[in-house]
Write an enzyme that holds these catalytic residues in place. Structure first.
Site, short mmCIF file in Angstrom:
data_model
loop_
_atom_site.label_atom_id
_atom_site.label_comp_id
_atom_site.label_asym_id
_atom_site.label_seq_id
_atom_site.Cartn_x
_atom_site.Cartn_y
_atom_site.Cartn_z
N ASP A 95 -6.32 -1.92 3.84
CA ASP A 95 -6.20 -1.97 2.37
C ASP A 95 -7.52 -1.55 1.73
OD1 ASP A 95 -3.95 -3.12 3.35
OD2 ASP A 95 -4.22 -5.06 2.37
N ASP A 155 5.63 -4.09 7.09
CA ASP A 155 4.26 -4.40 7.48
C ASP A 155 4.19 -4.71 8.98
OD1 ASP A 155 1.54 -4.82 7.00
OD2 ASP A 155 1.94 -5.87 5.12
C1 GLA Z 1 -1.09 -5.89 4.43
C2 GLA Z 1 -0.74 -4.56 3.78
C3 GLA Z 1 -0.86 -4.67 2.28
C4 GLA Z 1 0.03 -5.78 1.75
C5 GLA Z 1 -0.33 -7.08 2.46
C6 GLA Z 1 0.61 -8.21 2.14
O1 GLA Z 1 -2.42 -6.20 4.27
O2 GLA Z 1 -1.58 -3.55 4.27
O3 GLA Z 1 -0.52 -3.45 1.67
O4 GLA Z 1 1.36 -5.46 1.95
O5 GLA Z 1 -0.29 -6.91 3.88
O6 GLA Z 1 0.16 -9.36 2.80
#
Ligand code: GLA
Length: 546
Positions: free
Chosen positions: A246, A181
């Site tokens: 997301d 990430d």
């Molecule tokens: C980000 C990523 C997600 C997930 C979260 C975890 O938002 O895009 O897919 O891994 O972090 O905190």
């Protein structure tokens, strides 16, 4: 010295350009598109991730239940294999030597002789089910746990300063996949192309040491155009990169955000942001995020559209729903073998929009490995039902009475159609088809005769034309090595993309891979410039363009 023949077979025009450049000749000619055997490339990954339905509450019990469900409900048999542990498995503690320290209560011993807090336990469990295991970290010092969705803030949950140590640890634990990430990298304003390349090289070194390869999932949310730098970043053989944020934050039953809903428009927005067909080829994939199929907020029809869009994109099929509570309809959507086959097709190409029939009525086409075969999506983004027509010409197929059409969701042959097919598509719905027809002709450009038998550092094709703006390119080559060879392709001075050429068996055995390129010049004005990234060994023989 670079010598160039143009397509009219002009005599030598020596031009001093590159120290190692070689002579190339373009011979315009036509060829059947299926003529050269396409070599299969690695398909996009399929599996489950803990984030969407468990947020940072993930632990061994949850992970085991999901692995059990993946096997019991038929998903494993359908091709899903990764069980991926996302944020929340680690809370930022390291020992005096900098090794990650894991909470033994969340990750206990699972079998006699095991030690609590050893992540190898859960990996062994996942592997014992015939599945593969994924883990998660951040490219920065801190991870996304500094902005927790649930529970307290945890700092220092990132791998910066410990890349080699952490990735070695992941490999030693037995993990097969790592998602990295960008929360910490973003906070520190690091350059993702630099950090992720460093990580890719660490993964390569770890592989050399342990023999264990970590599949590399880059999660930078598309903020810095990763499709321009992620393919083969740092020399890693295969990877995926997120192209957007997301679709929905986690929806965890009985927790404070349990009322959240996934939305159809949110899912569509992620699909749209993930369309970068020029970068998606030879085993490298755009990742529009984990799927929300089966999560609260989407109807059964919307779940099918979602699966259709991910399949036509050759997107990673990573399910975010709780596998233990999937409805039979959601399970059927996720395991439709024809939709999965479209996604996993061995050409590895992304579907492209080939026609717009009025505002919001779209025809998408994904070329499949079998010559003359296309997955076609008729997408109605409007508020009203509408008829959408696909013409074979828009798919690069010839008109022919023998062209057949199959409905993927109805699992049924619809008949034979000479030049087009029309379907009635509900509002905000889609129809997914397989069209099997007669492949259109490609125009072939051959490398110069003297270069076809030997390795060249740089291969240049000039005076290239394409019928369409985003055109398919078949690259005929030979790679006698045991691992993929890498070349960089620059089209018309655009940002280059790195192409992986799998082994063809020997220096004599020909093979082909397909890519899609943006032909942004009219007529025979396009220039394709290949240069080898790896040691010599790759022989590019010809290209053929739609
Ligand atoms: C980000 C990523 C997600 C997930 C979260 C975890 O938002 O895009 O897919 O891994 O972090 O905190």
């Amino acid at each position: 010295m670079l010598r160039v023949f143009d397509s009219k077979c002009m005599p030598f025009i020596p031009i001093v350009l590159f120290a190692f450049a070689m002579m190339i000749v373009n011979l315009g000619g036509t060829t059947q598109a299926g003529a050269q055997t396409a070599i299969a490339v690695p398909p996009p990954p399929m599996g489950w991730s803990s984030w969407n339905s468990f947020s940072n509450t993930v632990d061994a019990k949850i992970t085991m239940a999901q692995a059990d469900a993946m096997v019991a409900n038929g998903m494993a048999k359908a091709g899903y294999q990764y069980v991926n542990i996302d944020e929340g498995w680690w809370l930022g503690q390291r020992d005096a030597d900098g090794n990650i320290v894991v909470d033994g209560k969340a990750w206990p011993a699972l079998a006699p002789g095991e030690r609590a807090g050893d992540m190898a336990n859960i990996v062994r469990y996942i592997h014992s089910k015939g599945l593969k295991a994924g883990i998660y970290t951040d490219a920065g010092m801190d991870g996304c746990s500094m902005y927790p969705d649930l529970g307290p803030v945890y700092q220092h949950v990132g791998s910066e300063g410990h890349y080699e140590q952490d990735f070695l640890q992941f490999a030693k634990w037995g993990f097969d996949y790592v998602k990295v990430d960008w929360c910490g990298g973003d906070k520190e304003k690091l350059d993702p192309a630099v950090q992720y390349a460093e990580i890719a090289r660490a993964i390569d070194r770890v592989q050399a040491k342990t023999g264990h390869r970590l599949y590399f999932s880059i999660c930078e949310w598309g903020n810095n155009s990763p499709w321009t730098w992620a393919p083969n970043i740092g020399g890693a053989p295969s990877d995926i990169w997120r192209t957007s944020g997301d679709i929905v934050p986690p929806i965890v039953p009985h927790q404070k955000h349990s009322g959240r809903l996934a939305s159809f428009t949110g899912m569509l927005a992620n699909f749209d942001q993930g369309v970068h067909p020029e970068a998606e080829h030879t085993g490298f994939y755009n990742d529009p995020d984990m799927m929300v199929v089966g999560m609260p907020g989407l109807t059964e029809a919307q779940n099918r559209v979602h699966m259709s869009l991910w399949a036509i994109s050759a997107a990673p099929l990573i399910v975010g729903a709780d596998l233990t509570t999937l409805s039979p309809a959601a399970l059927a959507t996720l395991t439709n073998p024809e939709a999965i086959a479209i996604d996993q097709d061995s050409l590895g190409l992304q579907g492209v929009k080939v026609a717009t029939r009025g505002d919001g009525l779209e025809v998408w086409s994904k070329a499949l490995a079998s010559p003359g075969e296309r997955a076609v999506l008729l997408l109605n983004r409007t508020g009203d039902p509408a008829s959408i027509t696909v013409h074979w010409g828009d798919l690069g197929l010839q008109d022919a009475l023998t062209t057949s059409v199959r409905d993927v969701w109805a699992r049924k042959e619809l008949g034979k159609f000479e030049s087009s097919y029309s379907a009635h598509v509900q509002s905000n719905d889609a129809v997914l088809l397989i069209v099997r027809g007669r492949e259109g002709k490609l125009t072939e450009y051959a490398a110069g005769a003297s270069e076809r038998g030997s390795t060249v550092q740089e291969v240049l094709f000039r005076n290239v034309s394409s019928r369409v703006r985003i055109g398919r390119v078949r690259i005929a080559y030979r790679n006698p090595d045991h691992t993929p060879r890498i070349a960089e392709l620059r089209v018309n001075g655009q940002i280059p993309t790195r192409i992986a050429f799998p082994p063809t068996g020997s220096a004599q055995a020909p093979g082909a891979v397909w890519i899609q390129a943006i032909f942004d010049r009219e007529g025979a004005e396009n220039v394709l410039d290949f240069s080898q990234m790896s040691d010599a060994g790759l022989i590019i023989q010809s290209i053929a363009i739609e």
